[in-house]
Scaffold this active site. Sequence first.
Site, mmCIF file in Angstrom:
data_model
loop_
_atom_site.group_PDB
_atom_site.id
_atom_site.type_symbol
_atom_site.label_atom_id
_atom_site.label_comp_id
_atom_site.label_asym_id
_atom_site.label_seq_id
_atom_site.Cartn_x
_atom_site.Cartn_y
_atom_site.Cartn_z
ATOM 1 N N LYS A 206 -25.276 -1.248 -54.980
ATOM 2 C CA LYS A 206 -25.211 -0.450 -56.211
ATOM 3 C C LYS A 206 -23.827 -0.585 -56.855
ATOM 4 C CE LYS A 206 -25.810 4.325 -57.738
ATOM 5 N NZ LYS A 206 -26.260 5.674 -57.378
ATOM 6 N N GLU A 212 -18.379 -3.783 -46.449
ATOM 7 C CA GLU A 212 -19.223 -4.556 -45.522
ATOM 8 C C GLU A 212 -20.045 -5.593 -46.283
ATOM 9 O OE1 GLU A 212 -18.986 -1.293 -45.765
ATOM 10 O OE2 GLU A 212 -19.119 -0.279 -43.832
ATOM 11 N N GLY A 267 -28.439 5.717 -53.689
ATOM 12 C CA GLY A 267 -28.580 4.592 -52.762
ATOM 13 C C GLY A 267 -29.742 4.753 -51.795
ATOM 14 N N ARG A 268 -29.849 5.930 -51.181
ATOM 15 C CA ARG A 268 -30.896 6.115 -50.159
ATOM 16 C C ARG A 268 -32.277 6.334 -50.762
ATOM 17 N NH1 ARG A 268 -26.921 9.655 -50.262
ATOM 18 N NH2 ARG A 268 -27.258 11.841 -50.749
ATOM 19 N N GLU A 353 -27.819 11.916 -44.733
ATOM 20 C CA GLU A 353 -26.853 11.709 -45.816
ATOM 21 C C GLU A 353 -27.138 12.703 -46.956
ATOM 22 O OE1 GLU A 353 -25.145 7.572 -46.293
ATOM 23 O OE2 GLU A 353 -26.030 7.813 -48.277
ATOM 24 N N HIS A 384 -41.046 6.396 -22.551
ATOM 25 C CA HIS A 384 -40.412 5.929 -21.315
ATOM 26 C C HIS A 384 -38.891 5.994 -21.412
ATOM 27 C CE1 HIS A 384 -44.153 4.608 -19.441
ATOM 28 N NE2 HIS A 384 -44.537 4.434 -20.695
ATOM 29 N N LYS A 516 -14.851 5.708 -45.950
ATOM 30 C CA LYS A 516 -14.509 4.429 -46.610
ATOM 31 C C LYS A 516 -13.041 4.429 -47.028
ATOM 32 C CE LYS A 516 -19.065 3.732 -48.779
ATOM 33 N NZ LYS A 516 -19.777 3.663 -50.051
HETATM 34 O O1 F6P Z 1 -23.602 4.907 -46.854
HETATM 35 C C1 F6P Z 1 -22.976 5.353 -48.005
HETATM 36 C C2 F6P Z 1 -23.475 4.656 -49.207
HETATM 37 O O2 F6P Z 1 -22.718 5.101 -50.278
HETATM 38 C C3 F6P Z 1 -24.975 4.879 -49.406
HETATM 39 O O3 F6P Z 1 -25.285 5.995 -50.128
HETATM 40 C C4 F6P Z 1 -25.400 3.602 -50.013
HETATM 41 O O4 F6P Z 1 -26.753 3.423 -49.843
HETATM 42 C C5 F6P Z 1 -24.552 2.614 -49.254
HETATM 43 O O5 F6P Z 1 -23.304 3.259 -49.087
HETATM 44 C C6 F6P Z 1 -24.375 1.275 -49.895
HETATM 45 O O6 F6P Z 1 -23.734 1.357 -51.130
HETATM 46 P P1 F6P Z 1 -23.826 0.170 -52.158
HETATM 47 O O7 F6P Z 1 -25.278 -0.035 -52.500
HETATM 48 O O8 F6P Z 1 -23.011 0.593 -53.339
HETATM 49 O O9 F6P Z 1 -23.254 -1.058 -51.512
#
Ligand code: F6P
Length: 550
Positions: A206, A212, A267-268, A353, A384, A516
């Site tokens: 987004k 990462e 995002g979620r 979240e 199990h 972050k």
């Molecule tokens: O995990 C935190 C977050 O901000 C989520 O809400 C989001 O889905 C994820 O990081 C990834 O963010 P982006 O889509 O901006 O890379």
Amino acid sequence: MTKIIDSKEWKALESHFKSIKNIQMREMFNQDEERFNNLHLKLDDLLVDFSKNRITQETIHLLTDLAKKVDLESWRKKQFSGEKINNTEDRAVLHTALRSQTNDPVYVDGIDVKPEIKKTLKQIEEFSNAINSGSWKGFSGKSIDTIVNIGIGGSDLGPAMVCKALKPYANQKLNIHFVSNVDSADLSIALSTCNPETTLFIVASKTFTTQETMTNAFSARHWLVNKYNNEECIKKHFVAVSTNLEKVEEFGIDQENMFVFWDWVGGRYSLWSSIGLSIAIYLGFDNFKALQEGAYEMDEHFLNAPLEKNIPVILALVGIWYINFFKFNTQAILPYDQGLSLLPSYLQQADMESNGKFIDRDGKRVCVETGPVIWGASGTNGQHAFYQLIHQGTQFIPSDFIMPIKSHYDLGEKKNLHHKILISNLLAQTQSLMMGKSIDEARSELLNSGLNDQEIEKLLPHKSFEGNRPSNTILFDELNPKTLGKLIALYEHKIFTQGIVWHINSFDQWGVEYGKQIARLVLPKIQGEKTTNCFDSSTNNLINHIKNKC
Ligand code: F6P
């Protein structure tokens, strides 16, 4: 605003709790033949049995009174109509508009968002068709046979979960990988099976700034460009899904290979947007649409069904009953379907979240417990591993058992044997968790097995079960795109409802942002030459220890 715990609705629940907290569910079943009939709901092929909970019909009435007290119905309208209910980010929350099946306008800042949604869906349709038909060619002229989705959190978990769950519907000629972890093992393992000539990378982010994702995306780009020795190859092997055009262009991806979405998609909650591009490619656009249609059916149910008959509302309120009155602050997600094995992690993000907050919408400390710890694994593997604690641990763990009645797979000599075993295990678990085994029942079982009195007395405490352990059972005919859409939307609305009762904003995530921010401060210290002394002594010493070993 009066605190929820001071309301007459909350107080009524407190006194009701005192009167029923010690009642055994097995007694309630014995006394009421209609219990299942009164405490289950259906929506098309979905059946939700919530009768194995420590509730009565009175509990449901009192809980729905609470939902009315917090004005759930008007919050629901606010969400669907595009009001900026994400108050800390000043954003609307409109994942529901992405899957709407009507042309009714939905306005954000006076602009109808539907035409843009439609345009992007068309772009997704054309692109996914081009990949599946083979008409989209890589840089050397070959068709694509492998998709690598690079994203994390909501830009990974939803698409990964859906693609795994619906594998039987996928284009079986396509391979798909989801790379999320910045641990180089994740991307390296995926790349080791990829042919640069036939691989398409989807960079899903987004913000297009997530550390990462961007680290993985740059390394994937480096891998590709190294193979071709020509930066032009990026155009044919990289597409972006993002809200950040500037950053996408900076990375080197053509604007025409960018799939947009908007800040009003959290995002979620984003798998319904362009973030679902990997789903549309892997399963085909029609199946992506069917997923959306299923979610829309649940949206309509959530919007229109009376609260007492409203599946997401009931699951949310039963959750509130456990978290806030019984103080059971955990929830297991137990899908009896191997395809749904990623559902617990997906719901972990969706729920934790969203509702892992101790500050309410008005900036005040909440006065009640909020989001539960969500966890789980697919049945029967969980049985199990951790079910012992669910049966006999000191904690009570409300559990959702989820299962399709028919499987897409069959094996072995006897028809459907695997699936029948799976079904019988699920039913055995929910029944025994609820019923338990009394001392008398355990004694007579031990007597029948031929043990003497002394041995029986020794084993009795271990072989009896107090039961009364709550569960919901969610059944559906088969795991298809439409039903999965319904199931996901069901949990989204459950989370929303709980957030409204707790008066928290379920749509921001400042805790994650904080992590972050600190990571950005630590990295230069790890990379630098000098000894670190600017953090606490534990962090300083750990950094210095790591640097000595590098
Ligand atoms: O995990 C935190 C977050 O901000 C989520 O809400 C989001 O889905 C994820 O990081 C990834 O963010 P982006 O889509 O901006 O890379």
